[in-house]
Motif scaffolding. Structure first.
Motif, PDB file in Angstrom:
ATOM      1  N   SER A 213       0.880  -1.347  -0.105  1.00 30.63           N
ATOM      2  CA  SER A 213      -0.216  -0.034   0.160  1.00 30.63           C
ATOM      3  C   SER A 213       0.922   1.288  -0.135  1.00 30.63           C
ATOM      4  O   SER A 213       1.903   1.206   0.142  1.00 30.63           O
ATOM      5  CB  SER A 213      -1.012   0.042   0.979  1.00 30.63           C
ATOM      6  OG  SER A 213      -0.104   0.079   2.356  1.00 30.63           O
TER       7      SER A 213
ATOM      8  N   GLY B 192       0.828   3.338   2.389  1.00 25.68           N
ATOM      9  CA  GLY B 192       1.508   3.354   3.423  1.00 25.68           C
ATOM     10  C   GLY B 192       2.548   2.719   3.791  1.00 25.68           C
ATOM     11  O   GLY B 192       3.596   3.238   4.674  1.00 25.68           O
ATOM     12  N   ASP B 193       2.550   1.413   3.136  1.00 25.34           N
ATOM     13  CA  ASP B 193       3.799   0.770   3.339  1.00 25.34           C
ATOM     14  C   ASP B 193       5.159   1.284   2.673  1.00 25.34           C
ATOM     15  O   ASP B 193       6.055   1.148   3.182  1.00 25.34           O
ATOM     16  CB  ASP B 193       3.720  -0.591   2.435  1.00 25.34           C
ATOM     17  CG  ASP B 193       2.498  -1.578   3.149  1.00 25.34           C
ATOM     18  OD1 ASP B 193       2.502  -1.611   4.409  1.00 25.34           O
ATOM     19  OD2 ASP B 193       1.899  -2.182   2.437  1.00 25.34           O
TER      20      ASP B 193
ATOM     21  N   PHE C 141       5.730   4.528   2.210  1.00 21.79           N
ATOM     22  CA  PHE C 141       5.949   5.645   3.350  1.00 21.79           C
ATOM     23  C   PHE C 141       6.740   5.189   4.465  1.00 21.79           C
ATOM     24  O   PHE C 141       7.724   5.747   4.721  1.00 21.79           O
ATOM     25  CB  PHE C 141       4.684   6.426   3.543  1.00 21.79           C
ATOM     26  CG  PHE C 141       4.583   7.625   2.421  1.00 21.79           C
ATOM     27  CD1 PHE C 141       5.339   8.780   2.158  1.00 21.79           C
ATOM     28  CD2 PHE C 141       3.251   7.536   1.697  1.00 21.79           C
ATOM     29  CE1 PHE C 141       5.141   9.914   1.433  1.00 21.79           C
ATOM     30  CE2 PHE C 141       2.988   8.755   0.794  1.00 21.79           C
ATOM     31  CZ  PHE C 141       3.704   9.563   0.717  1.00 21.79           C
ATOM     32  N   GLY C 142       6.171   4.152   4.810  1.00 26.49           N
ATOM     33  CA  GLY C 142       6.733   3.637   6.039  1.00 26.49           C
ATOM     34  C   GLY C 142       8.136   2.959   5.770  1.00 26.49           C
ATOM     35  O   GLY C 142       9.108   3.289   6.556  1.00 26.49           O
TER      36      GLY C 142
ATOM     37  N   PHE D  89       1.265   6.872  -4.429  1.00 31.08           N
ATOM     38  CA  PHE D  89       2.358   7.432  -3.807  1.00 31.08           C
ATOM     39  C   PHE D  89       2.962   8.585  -4.153  1.00 31.08           C
ATOM     40  O   PHE D  89       3.355   9.461  -3.327  1.00 31.08           O
ATOM     41  CB  PHE D  89       3.344   6.119  -3.504  1.00 31.08           C
ATOM     42  CG  PHE D  89       4.811   6.535  -2.810  1.00 31.08           C
ATOM     43  CD1 PHE D  89       4.985   6.960  -1.589  1.00 31.08           C
ATOM     44  CD2 PHE D  89       5.849   6.750  -3.913  1.00 31.08           C
ATOM     45  CE1 PHE D  89       6.032   7.352  -1.046  1.00 31.08           C
ATOM     46  CE2 PHE D  89       7.214   7.242  -3.477  1.00 31.08           C
ATOM     47  CZ  PHE D  89       7.209   7.453  -1.847  1.00 31.08           C
TER      48      PHE D  89
END
Length: 242
Positions: free
Chosen positions: A21, A23-24, A26-27, A165
Motif C-alpha cells: 500500500s 502507507g507501506d 512511506f513507512g 504514492f
C-alpha cells in the motif's frame, strides 16, 4: 521452478497487492531514511550548498542545469550508500554505472515530462512503472534497456498504488514549498521591503533549496524502499513456495 511457485506467480499478484500500500511505501521510505540519517543529512547539506553556489556562479538557467546534474550524481551516491548499508545487492560505484544511470534518468525524465504535458496521468504512470530503474542499475548492475524492462515487469500489478504514492509525495513537496516560500513572501510584503527575500543565496532562498534537497533525499530513499518491497520481498516469497 516447482508447480507451487508457478501458481504463486500466476495467482499471487492479488495477494501481494493486499500487502503493498501507499502507507507501506512511506513507512519503508522513512525507516530507511532514519537508519541512514547521517547520509541523508550530508546529502541535504551538500546538495543545498552546491545548488546555491552553482546558481550564483552560473546564473539562473545554466545554474539550474548544473545543479540538476549535481543532484543526480549525489542521488546516485546516496542510493548506492543506502543499498550497501541495507545489505541489498550492490554492484559498486563506477563511472560506467554512473553514466548508465544518468542516461537512463535523462531518457525517463524526457518521457515522463512529455507524458505529463499530454494528460498528466501518462507521466505519472511512466514514473511509477520506471521507479525501479535506478536501483536495478545501482543494485544489480543492469544495462539501461534491461533495467527499464525489469522495472516495467516488476511494477505491472502495482502501478496505481505507486501513482498514489508519487501524487502524495509531490503534493507534500509543493505544500511545504508553498508554506515556506509563502511565509517569507508574507513577511516581505508586511515589511514593505522591496528586496526579494527568496533570492538565491538569501536565508529564505537557502531554506527553500534545503526543502528541495530534503525531498530529493526522500525520493532516493523511496527508490530503495520500492526495491525492497517489490523485488527483495518478491524473491523471498518465491523462495518460500519453491
Amino acid at each position: 521452478m516447482s508447480l507451487a511457485a508457478n501458481i504463486q506467480l500466476q495467482l499471487g499478484d492479488e495477494e501481494l497487492m493486499a500487502h503493498f500500500s501507499v502507507g507501506d511505501i512511506f513507512g519503508e521510505t522513512f525507516a530507511i531514511a532514519e537508519r541512514a540519517w547521517a547520509a541523508v543529512l550530508l546529502y541535504v547539506v551538500v546538495s543545498t550548498g552546491l545548488n546555491v553556489f552553482l546558481e550564483l556562479a552560473f546564473g539562473e538557467t545554466l545554474g539550474l542545469w548544473s545543479s540538476s546534474l549535481a543532484g543526480l550524481v549525489l542521488g546516485y551516491a546516496l542510493m548506492g550508500h543506502v543499498m550497501k548499508r541495507e545489505g541489498l545487492p550492490f554492484a559498486g560505484m563506477s563511472v560506467f554505472l554512473l553514466v548508465v544511470y544518468l542516461v537512463a534518468t535523462l531518457v525517463s525524465s524526457i518521457a515522463i515530462f512529455i507524458g505529463t504535458l499530454l494528460l498528466v496521468v501518462p507521466g505519472l504512470l511512466l514514473l511509477a512503472r520506471w521507479s525501479l530503474v535506478p536501483t536495478m542499475i545501482i543494485g544489480r548492475g543492469m544495462g539501461m534497456l534491461q533495467a527499464f524492462s525489469e522495472s516495467w515487469r516488476a511494477t505491472r500489478s502495482k502501478q496505481w498504488t505507486l501513482v498514489g504514492f508519487y501524487v502524495l509525495l509531490i503534493l507534500a513537496f509543493v505544500l511545504l514549498l508553498a508554506l515556506v516560500g509563502g511565509g517569507f513572501a508574507g513577511v516581505e510584503i508586511a515589511a514593505g521591503d522591496g528586496e526579494d527575500v527568496l533570492a538565491t543565496g538569501s536565508p529564505a532562498g537557502v531554506l527553500v533549496e534545503a526543502v528541495g534537497s530534503f525531498f530529493g533525499s526522500l525520493f532516493a530513499c523511496s527508490n530503495v524502499a520500492l526495491y525492497v518491497l517489490l523485488v527483495e520481498r518478491g524473491h523471498e516469497e518465491e523462495a518460500i513456495f519453491a
